[in-house]
Design a protein around this motif. Structure first.
Motif, short mmCIF file in Angstrom:
data_model
loop_
_atom_site.label_atom_id
_atom_site.label_comp_id
_atom_site.label_asym_id
_atom_site.label_seq_id
_atom_site.Cartn_x
_atom_site.Cartn_y
_atom_site.Cartn_z
N ILE A 168 0.83 -1.21 0.00
CA ILE A 168 0.00 0.00 0.00
C ILE A 168 0.86 1.26 0.00
O ILE A 168 0.56 2.24 -0.71
CB ILE A 168 -0.95 -0.01 1.22
CG1 ILE A 168 -1.97 -1.15 1.08
CG2 ILE A 168 -1.66 1.33 1.38
CD1 ILE A 168 -2.77 -1.43 2.33
N HIS A 169 1.95 1.25 0.77
CA HIS A 169 2.76 2.45 0.94
C HIS A 169 3.40 2.93 -0.35
O HIS A 169 3.74 4.12 -0.47
CB HIS A 169 3.82 2.23 2.02
CG HIS A 169 3.35 2.58 3.39
ND1 HIS A 169 3.78 3.68 4.08
CD2 HIS A 169 2.44 1.97 4.20
CE1 HIS A 169 3.18 3.74 5.25
NE2 HIS A 169 2.35 2.70 5.35
N GLN A 170 3.56 2.06 -1.33
CA GLN A 170 4.15 2.49 -2.59
C GLN A 170 3.23 3.44 -3.35
O GLN A 170 3.66 4.14 -4.26
CB GLN A 170 4.49 1.27 -3.46
CG GLN A 170 3.28 0.49 -3.95
CD GLN A 170 3.65 -0.72 -4.78
OE1 GLN A 170 4.42 -0.60 -5.73
NE2 GLN A 170 3.11 -1.88 -4.43
N TYR A 171 1.93 3.48 -2.94
CA TYR A 171 0.98 4.37 -3.59
C TYR A 171 0.68 5.63 -2.77
O TYR A 171 -0.09 6.48 -3.20
CB TYR A 171 -0.34 3.62 -3.85
CG TYR A 171 -0.19 2.48 -4.82
CD1 TYR A 171 -0.14 2.69 -6.19
CD2 TYR A 171 -0.08 1.17 -4.35
CE1 TYR A 171 0.00 1.64 -7.08
CE2 TYR A 171 0.06 0.10 -5.23
CZ TYR A 171 0.10 0.34 -6.59
OH TYR A 171 0.24 -0.71 -7.46
N LEU A 172 1.27 5.73 -1.59
CA LEU A 172 0.99 6.87 -0.72
C LEU A 172 2.01 7.98 -0.90
O LEU A 172 3.21 7.73 -1.00
CB LEU A 172 0.97 6.42 0.75
CG LEU A 172 -0.01 5.31 1.13
CD1 LEU A 172 0.05 5.08 2.63
CD2 LEU A 172 -1.42 5.65 0.70
N THR A 173 1.51 9.20 -0.95
CA THR A 173 2.39 10.38 -0.96
C THR A 173 1.91 11.34 0.12
O THR A 173 0.85 11.14 0.73
CB THR A 173 2.33 11.09 -2.33
OG1 THR A 173 1.02 11.66 -2.50
CG2 THR A 173 2.63 10.14 -3.47
N LYS A 174 2.68 12.38 0.36
CA LYS A 174 2.33 13.34 1.41
C LYS A 174 1.04 14.10 1.10
O LYS A 174 0.40 14.65 2.01
CB LYS A 174 3.48 14.32 1.61
CG LYS A 174 4.74 13.66 2.19
CD LYS A 174 5.83 14.69 2.41
CE LYS A 174 7.07 14.04 3.01
NZ LYS A 174 8.18 15.03 3.22
N THR A 175 0.66 14.16 -0.15
CA THR A 175 -0.53 14.93 -0.53
C THR A 175 -1.78 14.07 -0.69
O THR A 175 -2.84 14.58 -1.05
CB THR A 175 -0.28 15.68 -1.85
OG1 THR A 175 0.01 14.73 -2.89
CG2 THR A 175 0.88 16.65 -1.71
N CYS A 176 -1.66 12.77 -0.41
CA CYS A 176 -2.81 11.88 -0.56
C CYS A 176 -3.82 12.12 0.57
O CYS A 176 -3.44 12.36 1.73
CB CYS A 176 -2.37 10.42 -0.52
SG CYS A 176 -1.61 9.83 -2.04
N ASP A 177 -5.09 12.01 0.23
CA ASP A 177 -6.15 11.97 1.24
C ASP A 177 -6.42 10.50 1.55
O ASP A 177 -6.70 9.71 0.63
CB ASP A 177 -7.42 12.65 0.73
CG ASP A 177 -7.21 14.13 0.47
OD1 ASP A 177 -6.48 14.77 1.25
OD2 ASP A 177 -7.78 14.65 -0.52
N ILE A 178 -6.35 10.15 2.83
CA ILE A 178 -6.45 8.74 3.22
C ILE A 178 -7.67 8.54 4.11
O ILE A 178 -7.86 9.24 5.10
CB ILE A 178 -5.17 8.30 3.97
CG1 ILE A 178 -3.94 8.48 3.06
CG2 ILE A 178 -5.29 6.85 4.43
CD1 ILE A 178 -2.62 8.25 3.77
N PHE A 179 -8.49 7.56 3.74
CA PHE A 179 -9.71 7.25 4.50
C PHE A 179 -9.67 5.76 4.86
O PHE A 179 -9.77 4.90 3.99
CB PHE A 179 -10.96 7.55 3.66
CG PHE A 179 -11.02 8.97 3.15
CD1 PHE A 179 -11.63 9.97 3.89
CD2 PHE A 179 -10.45 9.29 1.92
CE1 PHE A 179 -11.68 11.27 3.41
CE2 PHE A 179 -10.49 10.59 1.43
CZ PHE A 179 -11.11 11.58 2.18
N ARG A 180 -9.53 5.47 6.15
CA ARG A 180 -9.51 4.08 6.62
C ARG A 180 -10.86 3.68 7.19
O ARG A 180 -11.50 4.46 7.89
CB ARG A 180 -8.43 3.91 7.70
CG ARG A 180 -7.01 3.99 7.18
CD ARG A 180 -6.01 4.03 8.31
NE ARG A 180 -6.02 5.30 9.01
CZ ARG A 180 -5.36 5.55 10.13
NH1 ARG A 180 -4.64 4.59 10.70
NH2 ARG A 180 -5.42 6.73 10.70
#
Length: 370
Positions: free
Chosen positions: A75-87
């Motif tokens: 998952i972390h390979q698709y995350l950047t500092k500007t991503c909005d994340i909803f768990r």
């Protein structure tokens, strides 16, 4: 959020067999659990707590740590500092409000104009396909509607299944919308109609809790049985069936065995829940003895029987039955017998005139309360 009869996880069954919805309403089947389901729930909770840090140090089980770490790395390979994340986000399809559920993870990458839908699958035996999967399509549509996301973004659906394989598929919003109108909506309308369609199939019935009492499934099984037994009604002129007849038998036998297994599991579940099934009851099956403490038993055998370690161990400490074959006097040795434990066998169904003590389905509940 109340439970949805049209939850994303149930849509494959509903689309394949719309009639199953009303059957669920009528029969109200018992939702059983398993060690696999409980483990999946536990691993989901770890992912929710520790995903962003990707540190699973507090997870005690080494395999669980490894599985969650691999999932998080994917998952972390698709995350950047500007991503909005909803768990664990609760999503609903706006114009089909009866379709709602909880998506494991939704990530909106605004820089790359991409919406990611991640779903955790921790099973090791059944590979979950990402292509044309109604559950993930519903999550994507629900996320777009609930979070008011940009429909021009690319949409990537990911199945995170570290014990087998991680996969993803890219789809367009137009494809999702066409699927909703041409597949999902008609299936829901059919399910709500006065004469919903029943379509027994391997995919549609695999996880259906009503399969054991479904008339359509019984009819399909009867047809399969008819084919099976007609195949073995040998003609007078020959003593063996042809390879083609054998193939016909084989193709039908799987459906027949599947229905028989569903009925057996349903009857066992009903009896364990304290409900009556005429003519049957639940008893404890035969159990295998095991050592209460292998170290104490090994020490006892070494001191009293001068046992060599090779006599006691294979790749692990030998069972009580194996030890008694080596040391004949062990069967009557009360000191050694006290070191053995006989757990209750797994529940099984027998006729109610069998001379075996019946299981009290509420005994475990009573013990917990005490």
């Amino acid at each position: 959020m109340a439970h949805s009869k049209y939850s994303p996880s149930q849509l494959k069954r509903i689309i394949t067999c719309p009639g199953s919805v009303q059957l669920y309403d009528e029969l109200k089947p018992v939702q059983t659990t398993s060690v696999y389901a409980e483990e999946g729930t536990l691993l989901h909770s770890y992912m929710e707590k520790y995903l962003l840090s990707a540190r699973f140090d507090k997870v005690q089980d080494a395999e669980h740590r490894a599985v969650c770490t691999e999932a998080a790395e994917y998952i972390h390979q698709y995350l950047t500092k500007t991503c909005d994340i909803f768990r664990e986000v609760k999503v609903t399809i706006e114009d089909l409000p009866e379709v709602f559920g909880t998506a494991d993870l939704v990530v909106v990458d605004n820089d790359r104009e991409t919406l990611h839908i991640f779903d955790y699958k921790f099973g090791a035996h059944v590979r979950v396909d990402v292509e044309d999967n109604p559950q993930f399509y519903a999550y994507a549509l629900g996320a777009i509607d609930t979070l008011n996301l940009d429909t021009t973004y690319k949409i990537k659906i990911h199945v995170v299944q570290p014990r087998m394989d991680n996969m993803y598929a890219e789809i367009s919003y137009n494809h999702l919308r066409e699927w909703k109108e041409n597949v999902l909506r008609p299936a829901i309308l059919n399910a709500k109609s006065d004469s919903p369609k029943f379509c027994p199939s391997e995919d549609g019935c695999r996880w259906c809790l009503c399969k054991a009492r479904c008339q359509a499934c019984h009819t399909a099984a009867q047809e399969a049985a008819k084919t099976v037994f007609e195949t073995y009604s040998l003609a007078k002129t020959r003593a063996a069936i042809t390879p083609e007849e054998l193939a016909a038998f084989y193709s039908q036998a799987a459906e027949l065995k599947s229905q028989i297994k569903a009925v057996e599991e349903y009857v066992l579940t009903e009896l364990l829940a304290g409900r009556k099934v005429p003519g049957y009851k639940v008893v404890h099956g035969r159990a295998t003895r095991k050592w209460k403490d292998e170290v104490l038993a090994a020490r006892y055998l070494s001191d009293k029987y001068d046992a060599d370690p090779e006599d006691l161990y294979e790749t692990k400490f030998k069972s009580p039955a194996q030890i008694e074959k080596i040391f004949k006097a062990a069967k009557k040795d009360q000191g050694l017998q006290k070191m053995m434990d006989i757990p209750q066998g797994s529940p099984k169904v027998v006729r109610d005139d069998a001379e075996i003590q019946e299981v009290n389905p509420f005994s475990s509940v009573t013990e917990e309360k005490n």
